[in-house]
Design a protein around this motif. Structure first.
Motif, PDB file in Angstrom:
ATOM      1  N   UNK A  14       4.020   3.534   8.851  1.00  0.00           N
ATOM      2  CA  UNK A  14       4.497   4.707   9.575  1.00  0.00           C
ATOM      3  C   UNK A  14       5.742   4.402  10.394  1.00  0.00           C
ATOM      4  N   UNK A  15       6.407   3.295  10.079  1.00  0.00           N
ATOM      5  CA  UNK A  15       7.638   2.891  10.755  1.00  0.00           C
ATOM      6  C   UNK A  15       8.820   3.341   9.896  1.00  0.00           C
ATOM      7  N   UNK A  16       9.226   4.577  10.070  1.00  0.00           N
ATOM      8  CA  UNK A  16      10.290   5.125   9.230  1.00  0.00           C
ATOM      9  C   UNK A  16       9.758   5.458   7.848  1.00  0.00           C
ATOM     10  N   UNK A  17      10.661   5.560   6.907  1.00  0.00           N
ATOM     11  CA  UNK A  17      10.292   5.957   5.542  1.00  0.00           C
ATOM     12  C   UNK A  17      10.412   4.796   4.558  1.00  0.00           C
ATOM     13  N   UNK A  18      10.322   3.581   5.041  1.00  0.00           N
ATOM     14  CA  UNK A  18      10.556   2.423   4.170  1.00  0.00           C
ATOM     15  C   UNK A  18       9.560   2.306   3.017  1.00  0.00           C
ATOM     16  N   UNK A  19       8.296   2.565   3.272  1.00  0.00           N
ATOM     17  CA  UNK A  19       7.307   2.480   2.197  1.00  0.00           C
ATOM     18  C   UNK A  19       7.580   3.587   1.173  1.00  0.00           C
ATOM     19  N   UNK A  20       7.870   4.776   1.651  1.00  0.00           N
ATOM     20  CA  UNK A  20       8.189   5.893   0.755  1.00  0.00           C
ATOM     21  C   UNK A  20       9.428   5.552  -0.086  1.00  0.00           C
ATOM     22  N   UNK A  62       2.224  10.328   1.016  1.00  0.00           N
ATOM     23  CA  UNK A  62       2.635   9.593  -0.181  1.00  0.00           C
ATOM     24  C   UNK A  62       1.636   8.502  -0.580  1.00  0.00           C
ATOM     25  N   UNK A  63       0.663   8.230   0.255  1.00  0.00           N
ATOM     26  CA  UNK A  63      -0.305   7.173  -0.059  1.00  0.00           C
ATOM     27  C   UNK A  63      -1.069   7.478  -1.348  1.00  0.00           C
ATOM     28  N   UNK A  64      -1.322   8.749  -1.611  1.00  0.00           N
ATOM     29  CA  UNK A  64      -2.011   9.123  -2.850  1.00  0.00           C
ATOM     30  C   UNK A  64      -1.162   8.775  -4.066  1.00  0.00           C
ATOM     31  N   UNK A  65       0.158   8.854  -3.927  1.00  0.00           N
ATOM     32  CA  UNK A  65       1.045   8.543  -5.049  1.00  0.00           C
ATOM     33  C   UNK A  65       1.008   7.067  -5.421  1.00  0.00           C
ATOM     34  N   UNK A  66       0.619   6.217  -4.499  1.00  0.00           N
ATOM     35  CA  UNK A  66       0.534   4.790  -4.813  1.00  0.00           C
ATOM     36  C   UNK A  66      -0.431   4.539  -5.965  1.00  0.00           C
ATOM     37  N   UNK A  67      -1.443   5.378  -6.067  1.00  0.00           N
ATOM     38  CA  UNK A  67      -2.425   5.217  -7.136  1.00  0.00           C
ATOM     39  C   UNK A  67      -1.854   5.554  -8.510  1.00  0.00           C
ATOM     40  N   UNK A  68      -0.695   6.193  -8.562  1.00  0.00           N
ATOM     41  CA  UNK A  68      -0.099   6.573  -9.843  1.00  0.00           C
ATOM     42  C   UNK A  68       0.856   5.506 -10.379  1.00  0.00           C
ATOM     43  N   UNK A  69       1.005   4.413  -9.688  1.00  0.00           N
ATOM     44  CA  UNK A  69       1.966   3.396 -10.110  1.00  0.00           C
ATOM     45  C   UNK A  69       1.725   2.913 -11.537  1.00  0.00           C
ATOM     46  N   UNK A  70       0.465   2.722 -11.904  1.00  0.00           N
ATOM     47  CA  UNK A  70       0.170   2.222 -13.252  1.00  0.00           C
ATOM     48  C   UNK A  70       0.635   3.197 -14.328  1.00  0.00           C
ATOM     49  N   UNK A  71       0.565   4.484 -14.043  1.00  0.00           N
ATOM     50  CA  UNK A  71       1.018   5.491 -15.011  1.00  0.00           C
ATOM     51  C   UNK A  71       2.494   5.284 -15.334  1.00  0.00           C
ATOM     52  N   UNK A  72       3.252   4.833 -14.330  1.00  0.00           N
ATOM     53  CA  UNK A  72       4.695   4.615 -14.483  1.00  0.00           C
ATOM     54  C   UNK A  72       5.025   3.167 -14.838  1.00  0.00           C
ATOM     55  N   UNK A  73       4.027   2.420 -15.274  1.00  0.00           N
ATOM     56  CA  UNK A  73       4.185   1.016 -15.684  1.00  0.00           C
ATOM     57  C   UNK A  73       4.619   0.097 -14.550  1.00  0.00           C
ATOM     58  N   UNK A  74       4.252   0.433 -13.324  1.00  0.00           N
ATOM     59  CA  UNK A  74       4.449  -0.482 -12.194  1.00  0.00           C
ATOM     60  C   UNK A  74       3.079  -1.099 -11.942  1.00  0.00           C
ATOM     61  N   UNK A  75       2.798  -2.157 -12.691  1.00  0.00           N
ATOM     62  CA  UNK A  75       1.473  -2.773 -12.650  1.00  0.00           C
ATOM     63  C   UNK A  75       1.465  -4.077 -11.862  1.00  0.00           C
ATOM     64  N   UNK A  76       2.634  -4.554 -11.497  1.00  0.00           N
ATOM     65  CA  UNK A  76       2.735  -5.829 -10.790  1.00  0.00           C
ATOM     66  C   UNK A  76       2.936  -5.561  -9.306  1.00  0.00           C
ATOM     67  N   UNK A  77       1.817  -5.343  -8.611  1.00  0.00           N
ATOM     68  CA  UNK A  77       1.839  -5.099  -7.178  1.00  0.00           C
ATOM     69  C   UNK A  77       1.224  -6.316  -6.502  1.00  0.00           C
ATOM     70  N   UNK A  78       1.940  -6.824  -5.503  1.00  0.00           N
ATOM     71  CA  UNK A  78       1.528  -8.046  -4.826  1.00  0.00           C
ATOM     72  C   UNK A  78       1.447  -7.833  -3.321  1.00  0.00           C
ATOM     73  N   UNK A  79       0.579  -8.603  -2.685  1.00  0.00           N
ATOM     74  CA  UNK A  79       0.483  -8.604  -1.231  1.00  0.00           C
ATOM     75  C   UNK A  79       0.528 -10.051  -0.743  1.00  0.00           C
ATOM     76  N   UNK A  80       1.116 -10.230   0.416  1.00  0.00           N
ATOM     77  CA  UNK A  80       1.238 -11.547   1.029  1.00  0.00           C
ATOM     78  C   UNK A  80      -0.124 -11.994   1.577  1.00  0.00           C
ATOM     79  N   UNK A  81      -0.553 -13.178   1.186  1.00  0.00           N
ATOM     80  CA  UNK A  81      -1.844 -13.706   1.631  1.00  0.00           C
ATOM     81  C   UNK A  81      -1.901 -13.831   3.155  1.00  0.00           C
TER      82      UNK A  81
END
Length: 119
Positions: A14-20, A62-81
């Motif tokens: 929620x810090x600006x629109x960077x995630x969006x 826009x959080x709901x749209x994150x679930x659509x990433x695979x539909x658009x072939x964005x399957x490589x999502x990573x998070x920092x341990x």
């Protein structure tokens, strides 16, 4: 020719629109048939936490749209341990599938990219 493009988000959801903006970039690059990966570092990992609802703040959810990433072939999502540990998150607490990467694995991922966009 397809390139490897990594989008990195560092800021809180929620810090600006960077995630969006990261979501928009990932989807645009994927639409152009690029190999897109998306890495969430620092407080950006909180964007993937289940139960987020931006509409409570009067902005588009826009959080709901994150679930659509695979539909658009964005399957490589990573998070920092380290970020996951810092915010006491587990992979099961995330609303999408994401691979947890150590700092060493993140460096290896960076080395494989043609382009990196950092937000």
């Amino acid at each position: 020719m397809s390139e490897n493009i990594l989008v990195i988000n560092h800021t809180a959801p929620f810090d600006g629109a960077h995630i969006r903006e990261g979501l928009d970039m990932a989807l645009i690059f994927a639409a152009l048939d690029q190999n897109v990966s998306w890495l969430f570092k620092g407080p950006a990992v909180l964007a993937l936490k289940q139960g987020n609802d931006a509409s409570l703040l009067g902005i588009k959810n826009y959080f709901k749209q994150l679930k659509t990433l695979e539909i658009y072939d964005v399957e490589q999502v990573y998070v920092c341990a380290q970020a996951m540990q810092r915010f006491a998150l587990t992979p099961e607490a995330l609303n999408i599938d994401a691979q947890v990467l150590t700092l060493e694995a993140q460096q290896a991922l960076l080395a494989q990219q043609s382009k990196v966009v950092s937000l």
